[in-house]
Design a protein around this motif. Structure first.
Motif, PDB file in Angstrom:
ATOM      1  N   LEU A  62      -0.390  -7.675   6.960  1.00  0.00           N
ATOM      2  CA  LEU A  62       0.656  -8.605   6.528  1.00  0.00           C
ATOM      3  C   LEU A  62       1.156  -9.444   7.689  1.00  0.00           C
ATOM      4  O   LEU A  62       1.271 -10.668   7.570  1.00  0.00           O
ATOM      5  CB  LEU A  62       1.816  -7.826   5.896  1.00  0.00           C
ATOM      6  CG  LEU A  62       3.041  -8.654   5.495  1.00  0.00           C
ATOM      7  CD1 LEU A  62       2.663  -9.699   4.448  1.00  0.00           C
ATOM      8  CD2 LEU A  62       4.157  -7.752   4.973  1.00  0.00           C
ATOM      9  N   TRP A  63       1.456  -8.813   8.826  1.00  0.00           N
ATOM     10  CA  TRP A  63       2.057  -9.581   9.916  1.00  0.00           C
ATOM     11  C   TRP A  63       1.072 -10.579  10.502  1.00  0.00           C
ATOM     12  O   TRP A  63       1.462 -11.666  10.929  1.00  0.00           O
ATOM     13  CB  TRP A  63       2.599  -8.638  10.991  1.00  0.00           C
ATOM     14  CG  TRP A  63       1.584  -8.073  11.948  1.00  0.00           C
ATOM     15  CD1 TRP A  63       0.892  -6.914  11.825  1.00  0.00           C
ATOM     16  CD2 TRP A  63       1.158  -8.666  13.178  1.00  0.00           C
ATOM     17  NE1 TRP A  63       0.035  -6.734  12.885  1.00  0.00           N
ATOM     18  CE2 TRP A  63       0.190  -7.795  13.744  1.00  0.00           C
ATOM     19  CE3 TRP A  63       1.482  -9.837  13.853  1.00  0.00           C
ATOM     20  CZ2 TRP A  63      -0.443  -8.073  14.949  1.00  0.00           C
ATOM     21  CZ3 TRP A  63       0.851 -10.105  15.058  1.00  0.00           C
ATOM     22  CH2 TRP A  63      -0.106  -9.230  15.593  1.00  0.00           C
ATOM     23  N   ARG A  64      -0.237 -10.250  10.517  1.00  0.00           N
ATOM     24  CA  ARG A  64      -1.236 -11.209  11.012  1.00  0.00           C
ATOM     25  C   ARG A  64      -1.367 -12.384  10.048  1.00  0.00           C
ATOM     26  O   ARG A  64      -1.513 -13.544  10.469  1.00  0.00           O
ATOM     27  CB  ARG A  64      -2.580 -10.528  11.201  1.00  0.00           C
ATOM     28  CG  ARG A  64      -2.626  -9.573  12.391  1.00  0.00           C
ATOM     29  CD  ARG A  64      -4.049  -9.096  12.661  1.00  0.00           C
ATOM     30  NE  ARG A  64      -4.077  -8.161  13.773  1.00  0.00           N
ATOM     31  CZ  ARG A  64      -4.131  -8.523  15.049  1.00  0.00           C
ATOM     32  NH1 ARG A  64      -4.144  -9.805  15.370  1.00  0.00           N
ATOM     33  NH2 ARG A  64      -4.148  -7.608  16.003  1.00  0.00           N
ATOM     34  N   ALA A  65      -1.336 -12.091   8.755  1.00  0.00           N
ATOM     35  CA  ALA A  65      -1.418 -13.175   7.764  1.00  0.00           C
ATOM     36  C   ALA A  65      -0.215 -14.102   7.871  1.00  0.00           C
ATOM     37  O   ALA A  65      -0.345 -15.329   7.778  1.00  0.00           O
ATOM     38  CB  ALA A  65      -1.518 -12.581   6.363  1.00  0.00           C
ATOM     39  N   SER A  97       9.216 -16.664  13.157  1.00  0.00           N
ATOM     40  CA  SER A  97       9.540 -16.498  14.563  1.00  0.00           C
ATOM     41  C   SER A  97       8.869 -15.233  15.111  1.00  0.00           C
ATOM     42  O   SER A  97       8.578 -14.299  14.349  1.00  0.00           O
ATOM     43  CB  SER A  97      11.056 -16.404  14.751  1.00  0.00           C
ATOM     44  OG  SER A  97      11.547 -15.233  14.127  1.00  0.00           O
ATOM     45  N   PRO A  98       8.630 -15.180  16.419  1.00  0.00           N
ATOM     46  CA  PRO A  98       8.019 -13.968  17.008  1.00  0.00           C
ATOM     47  C   PRO A  98       8.831 -12.709  16.728  1.00  0.00           C
ATOM     48  O   PRO A  98       8.263 -11.635  16.535  1.00  0.00           O
ATOM     49  CB  PRO A  98       7.983 -14.306  18.503  1.00  0.00           C
ATOM     50  CG  PRO A  98       7.953 -15.794  18.559  1.00  0.00           C
ATOM     51  CD  PRO A  98       8.768 -16.253  17.407  1.00  0.00           C
ATOM     52  N   ILE A 140       9.123  -7.408  14.043  1.00  0.00           N
ATOM     53  CA  ILE A 140       9.788  -6.439  13.174  1.00  0.00           C
ATOM     54  C   ILE A 140       8.891  -6.053  12.007  1.00  0.00           C
ATOM     55  O   ILE A 140       8.773  -4.869  11.644  1.00  0.00           O
ATOM     56  CB  ILE A 140      11.122  -7.017  12.678  1.00  0.00           C
ATOM     57  CG1 ILE A 140      12.093  -7.214  13.847  1.00  0.00           C
ATOM     58  CG2 ILE A 140      11.752  -6.114  11.627  1.00  0.00           C
ATOM     59  CD1 ILE A 140      13.382  -7.902  13.467  1.00  0.00           C
ATOM     60  N   ILE A 141       8.219  -7.041  11.400  1.00  0.00           N
ATOM     61  CA  ILE A 141       7.335  -6.763  10.265  1.00  0.00           C
ATOM     62  C   ILE A 141       6.141  -5.930  10.712  1.00  0.00           C
ATOM     63  O   ILE A 141       5.720  -4.991  10.012  1.00  0.00           O
ATOM     64  CB  ILE A 141       6.885  -8.086   9.618  1.00  0.00           C
ATOM     65  CG1 ILE A 141       8.084  -8.792   8.983  1.00  0.00           C
ATOM     66  CG2 ILE A 141       5.808  -7.836   8.567  1.00  0.00           C
ATOM     67  CD1 ILE A 141       7.789 -10.187   8.471  1.00  0.00           C
ATOM     68  N   ALA A 142       5.570  -6.242  11.880  1.00  0.00           N
ATOM     69  CA  ALA A 142       4.454  -5.452  12.401  1.00  0.00           C
ATOM     70  C   ALA A 142       4.868  -4.007  12.648  1.00  0.00           C
ATOM     71  O   ALA A 142       4.117  -3.063  12.351  1.00  0.00           O
ATOM     72  CB  ALA A 142       3.924  -6.082  13.689  1.00  0.00           C
ATOM     73  N   LEU A 171       7.866  -0.569   5.857  1.00  0.00           N
ATOM     74  CA  LEU A 171       7.788  -2.017   5.693  1.00  0.00           C
ATOM     75  C   LEU A 171       8.997  -2.563   4.943  1.00  0.00           C
ATOM     76  O   LEU A 171       9.557  -3.596   5.317  1.00  0.00           O
ATOM     77  CB  LEU A 171       6.499  -2.400   4.960  1.00  0.00           C
ATOM     78  CG  LEU A 171       6.287  -3.894   4.712  1.00  0.00           C
ATOM     79  CD1 LEU A 171       6.244  -4.656   6.024  1.00  0.00           C
ATOM     80  CD2 LEU A 171       5.010  -4.131   3.903  1.00  0.00           C
ATOM     81  N   THR A 172       9.426  -1.864   3.892  1.00  0.00           N
ATOM     82  CA  THR A 172      10.554  -2.354   3.092  1.00  0.00           C
ATOM     83  C   THR A 172      11.818  -2.493   3.935  1.00  0.00           C
ATOM     84  O   THR A 172      12.496  -3.525   3.909  1.00  0.00           O
ATOM     85  CB  THR A 172      10.811  -1.402   1.917  1.00  0.00           C
ATOM     86  OG1 THR A 172       9.651  -1.370   1.073  1.00  0.00           O
ATOM     87  CG2 THR A 172      12.011  -1.875   1.105  1.00  0.00           C
TER      88      THR A 172
END
Length: 408
Positions: free
Chosen positions: A323-326, A334-335, A340-342, A350-351
């Motif tokens: 997800l974070w790469r997509a 933003s980075p 945070i998502i990664a 993840l939620t």
């Protein structure tokens, strides 16, 4: 059972209007008669909606429910559902508590569809302006999982938060707009009404005026000669812009350019990024699959360029990309949000991390708005002061020169 709107008279001749459920108009007349009312007009609410046009997506009446009203209805329904009351009874109780006719008709009609055997999500699908795709998807997930009350509470929180962000955006746009319009109005009034009256006495004297005064006279003449034409041109351009934005191709180009603007681009882009993260967090916590959640989250965004980019990101996730790469490949986030998502993906939280990323972006938005409002107001006042100072100096300079000639 159908939903009917009625007009009736009581024993004193006073008119009463309302919404009731009944199997037929005849049964409704009997109900009204039992309450001491004589029916004057009875209309089936469903017929009104059909005449309004299903393609228009309007609710029963022209007035749609606001976000605050939807949030309140959702929270009340969640409380009733949590009490283990059957859904149709919850909706009936909710409709009885509501005072506003358009909301009463809405809930009563939804209840009628539920009584016909439809799910709550399918019943709400008849009113897409009130219950959007996100709302219906979460309700459907709550019905399937058996946690409808929890999902409705989350929806109420989300709707209230969305209303708060919308209010902040409106405040951020209205305050500078009002200040700018007032400043333009004051300068225009000075150039068109005050300056010509004062400066005319100098032009008749034949004395050579200072460059500052000549520039002021030129600006005044230009404003009086072309001011109305400029206003009309701006209005025409705004109308043309609105018509062009109705075409998807032009809208996509406009939204792409909007994101590249120095300050506004980062603000509007950040708001949509936070909306995407928060929506996806709510959907995943409601047991909606990630891919479906990404598509629904993309559909609730305002910016069409971001919407298309995130739909492409969903396709990459389907192909096996994390997800974070997509999201990183969209060049929209933003980075900090990506980090945070990664972390959420790696830790299995993840939620929670999506919600944290949205909170972080919202805090950044609030700080940007506060800074912008704090800087813009004083800056505009300084600019106005300089303009007024220029006008005053342009008027006083020839007067001082005249006094010098007379005294000499």
């Amino acid at each position: 059972m159908g939903v009917f709107t009625y007009e009736a008279l009581d024993n004193k001749g006073r008119k009463h209007k309302g919404v009731l459920e009944a199997d037929s108009p005849r049964q409704l007349r009997q109900k009204l008669r039992a309450d001491g009312l004589a029916a004057v007009a009875i209309n089936q609410a469903e017929e009104k909606q059909a005449k309004a046009g299903k393609s228009s997506g309007q609710s029963l009446f022209k007035r749609n429910a606001s976000d605050a009203e939807v949030a309140l209805l959702t929270r009340q329904l969640a409380t009733l559902v949590a009490a283990s009351i059957p859904l149709e009874e919850c909706l009936h109780t909710l409709a009885k508590q509501i005072q506003k006719p358009h909301l009463k008709s809405l809930i009563s009609s939804v209840r009628s569809r539920v009584l016909e055997g439809q799910t709550l999500a399918d019943s709400m699908a008849a009113y897409p302006k009130t219950f959007d795709t996100l709302f219906r998807a979460m309700v459907a997930a709550g019905e399937k999982s058996g946690h409808l009350d929890t999902v409705l509470e989350r929806l109420a929180d989300y709707t209230e938060h969305r209303q708060k962000i919308k209010g902040q955006l409106i405040q951020a746009m209205i305050y500078p707009a009002i200040l700018t319009l007032v400043a333009i109005g004051v300068v225009t009034a000075l150039l068109t009404a005050v300056v010509p009256t004062v400066v005319d006495q100098f032009t008749h004297m034949g004395h050579e005026l200072p460059a500052m005064t000549q520039a002021l006279i030129a600006a005044s003449d230009f404003t009086r000669d072309y001011g109305l034409h400029i206003v009309i041109t701006i209005l025409v351009l705004l109308i043309l812009r609105q018509r062009l934005l109705r075409k998807p191709k032009h809208r996509l180009t406009h939204d792409r350019i909007l994101l590249k603007l120095p300050v506004a681009g980062s603000v509007f882009g950040g708001v949509d990024c936070a909306r995407f993260a928060r929506t996806l967090s709510i959907l995943t916590s409601s047991s909606v699959p990630l891919l479906e959640g990404m598509k629904i989250s993309a559909d609730v965004l305002v910016n069409t360029h971001m919407r298309e980019s995130l739909r492409q990101a969903a396709d990459r996730v389907r192909e096996g990309t994390s997800l974070w790469r997509a999201l990183d490949q969209t060049l929209l986030f933003s980075p900090m949000m990506l980090h945070i998502i990664a972390s959420g993906e790696k830790s299995g939280e993840l939620t929670a991390m999506l919600a944290r990323a949205a909170d972080n972006q919202d805090q950044q938005f609030e700080s940007q708005v506060n800074i912008a409002l704090g800087v813009f107001g004083p800056l505009l006042i300084v600019v106005m002061a300089l303009v007024v100072l220029f006008i005053v100096m342009a008027i006083l300079t020839p007067m001082l020169d005249l006094n010098s000639l007379v005294s000499g």
